[in-house]
Design a protein around this motif. Sequence first.
Motif, PDB file in Angstrom:
ATOM      1  N   VAL A  43      -4.611  -8.706  12.201  1.00 30.45           N
ATOM      2  CA  VAL A  43      -4.123  -7.342  11.966  1.00 30.45           C
ATOM      3  C   VAL A  43      -4.567  -6.856  10.591  1.00 30.45           C
ATOM      4  O   VAL A  43      -5.053  -5.725  10.437  1.00 30.45           O
ATOM      5  N   VAL A  44      -4.438  -7.712   9.593  1.00 32.50           N
ATOM      6  CA  VAL A  44      -4.872  -7.336   8.244  1.00 32.50           C
ATOM      7  C   VAL A  44      -6.374  -7.065   8.231  1.00 32.50           C
ATOM      8  O   VAL A  44      -6.838  -6.085   7.631  1.00 32.50           O
ATOM      9  N   GLU A  45      -7.146  -7.906   8.903  1.00 35.88           N
ATOM     10  CA  GLU A  45      -8.604  -7.707   8.945  1.00 35.88           C
ATOM     11  C   GLU A  45      -8.961  -6.390   9.627  1.00 35.88           C
ATOM     12  O   GLU A  45      -9.775  -5.619   9.115  1.00 35.88           O
ATOM     13  N   PHE A  46      -8.356  -6.120  10.774  1.00 42.59           N
ATOM     14  CA  PHE A  46      -8.653  -4.870  11.475  1.00 42.59           C
ATOM     15  C   PHE A  46      -8.131  -3.650  10.716  1.00 42.59           C
ATOM     16  O   PHE A  46      -8.712  -2.570  10.804  1.00 42.59           O
ATOM     17  N   LEU A  47      -7.067  -3.823   9.961  1.00 40.81           N
ATOM     18  CA  LEU A  47      -6.552  -2.741   9.125  1.00 40.81           C
ATOM     19  C   LEU A  47      -7.605  -2.316   8.100  1.00 40.81           C
ATOM     20  O   LEU A  47      -7.651  -1.144   7.695  1.00 40.81           O
ATOM     21  N   GLN A  48      -8.464  -3.229   7.714  1.00 39.17           N
ATOM     22  CA  GLN A  48      -9.521  -2.911   6.756  1.00 39.17           C
ATOM     23  C   GLN A  48     -10.487  -1.858   7.285  1.00 39.17           C
ATOM     24  O   GLN A  48     -11.157  -1.179   6.517  1.00 39.17           O
ATOM     25  N   LEU A  49     -10.544  -1.694   8.593  1.00 34.47           N
ATOM     26  CA  LEU A  49     -11.397  -0.653   9.173  1.00 34.47           C
ATOM     27  C   LEU A  49     -10.892   0.749   8.835  1.00 34.47           C
ATOM     28  O   LEU A  49     -11.652   1.708   8.908  1.00 34.47           O
ATOM     29  N   THR A  50      -9.622   0.857   8.463  1.00 31.85           N
ATOM     30  CA  THR A  50      -9.042   2.168   8.150  1.00 31.85           C
ATOM     31  C   THR A  50      -9.340   2.621   6.729  1.00 31.85           C
ATOM     32  O   THR A  50      -9.188   3.790   6.420  1.00 31.85           O
ATOM     33  N   GLY A  51      -9.691   1.718   5.856  1.00 38.25           N
ATOM     34  CA  GLY A  51      -9.918   2.081   4.463  1.00 38.25           C
ATOM     35  C   GLY A  51      -8.664   2.039   3.606  1.00 38.25           C
ATOM     36  O   GLY A  51      -8.749   2.128   2.384  1.00 38.25           O
ATOM     37  N   VAL A  52      -7.498   1.901   4.224  1.00 37.20           N
ATOM     38  CA  VAL A  52      -6.248   1.842   3.458  1.00 37.20           C
ATOM     39  C   VAL A  52      -6.229   0.630   2.523  1.00 37.20           C
ATOM     40  O   VAL A  52      -5.925   0.777   1.330  1.00 37.20           O
ATOM     41  N   PRO A  53      -6.559  -0.575   3.000  1.00 34.41           N
ATOM     42  CA  PRO A  53      -6.562  -1.721   2.078  1.00 34.41           C
ATOM     43  C   PRO A  53      -7.550  -1.550   0.924  1.00 34.41           C
ATOM     44  O   PRO A  53      -7.253  -1.942  -0.199  1.00 34.41           O
ATOM     45  N   ALA A  54      -8.692  -0.954   1.179  1.00 32.03           N
ATOM     46  CA  ALA A  54      -9.669  -0.730   0.108  1.00 32.03           C
ATOM     47  C   ALA A  54      -9.087   0.177  -0.973  1.00 32.03           C
ATOM     48  O   ALA A  54      -9.251  -0.078  -2.172  1.00 32.03           O
ATOM     49  N   GLU A  55      -8.411   1.219  -0.545  1.00 28.24           N
ATOM     50  CA  GLU A  55      -7.793   2.130  -1.513  1.00 28.24           C
ATOM     51  C   GLU A  55      -6.692   1.427  -2.299  1.00 28.24           C
ATOM     52  O   GLU A  55      -6.606   1.561  -3.523  1.00 28.24           O
ATOM     53  N   LEU A  56      -5.838   0.687  -1.615  1.00 24.00           N
ATOM     54  CA  LEU A  56      -4.778  -0.051  -2.299  1.00 24.00           C
ATOM     55  C   LEU A  56      -5.357  -1.107  -3.239  1.00 24.00           C
ATOM     56  O   LEU A  56      -4.827  -1.347  -4.322  1.00 24.00           O
ATOM     57  N   SER A  57      -6.449  -1.742  -2.823  1.00 22.01           N
ATOM     58  CA  SER A  57      -7.085  -2.782  -3.636  1.00 22.01           C
ATOM     59  C   SER A  57      -7.652  -2.244  -4.934  1.00 22.01           C
ATOM     60  O   SER A  57      -7.753  -2.961  -5.921  1.00 22.01           O
ATOM     61  N   ARG A  58      -8.034  -0.975  -4.933  1.00 19.76           N
ATOM     62  CA  ARG A  58      -8.546  -0.363  -6.172  1.00 19.76           C
ATOM     63  C   ARG A  58      -7.455  -0.250  -7.230  1.00 19.76           C
ATOM     64  O   ARG A  58      -7.733  -0.192  -8.415  1.00 19.76           O
TER      65      ARG A  58
END
Length: 141
Positions: A84-99
């Motif tokens: 689920v976490v990996e597929f969530l990365q397709l949304t761009g939300v984790p990338a934004e939070l990671s910044r």
Amino acid sequence: MTAYVPASRARTGTGRARTRLAAASAVVVTVGAGLGLRAVATGSAAKYGGDALYTVLIFALIVLVLPRVTALRAAAGALAVSWVVEFLQLTGVPAELSRHSTLARLVLGSTFNPPDLLWYAVGAAAGWLAHTTAARLAGRR
């Protein structure tokens, strides 16, 4: 090393406490292994080994919170969370939070990578194997 109590024997308070202690120990060892891997390895070995350890960590956290869970259910849960976490990365939300957060980057990652899915399955299988092996060894005592 603390004796591991299988879920089937963890019905008593003492059994659950032992299971939780073993799971907490596994959490510490897994985090240490992940940090150690990053310190000594680079490239694919560090990345994919880290992916597998990420799922092992989730497996251990599931057993810590739910000491009566079976190894198969803990493995399935850990794999599901990882995917689920990996597929969530397709949304761009984790990338934004990671910044904005190192913790978010460590927990959620930032970029979808299909091979990660395989390595999460390897981690779930490793967690299952360690759990069932420890349970069998504890049962022999």
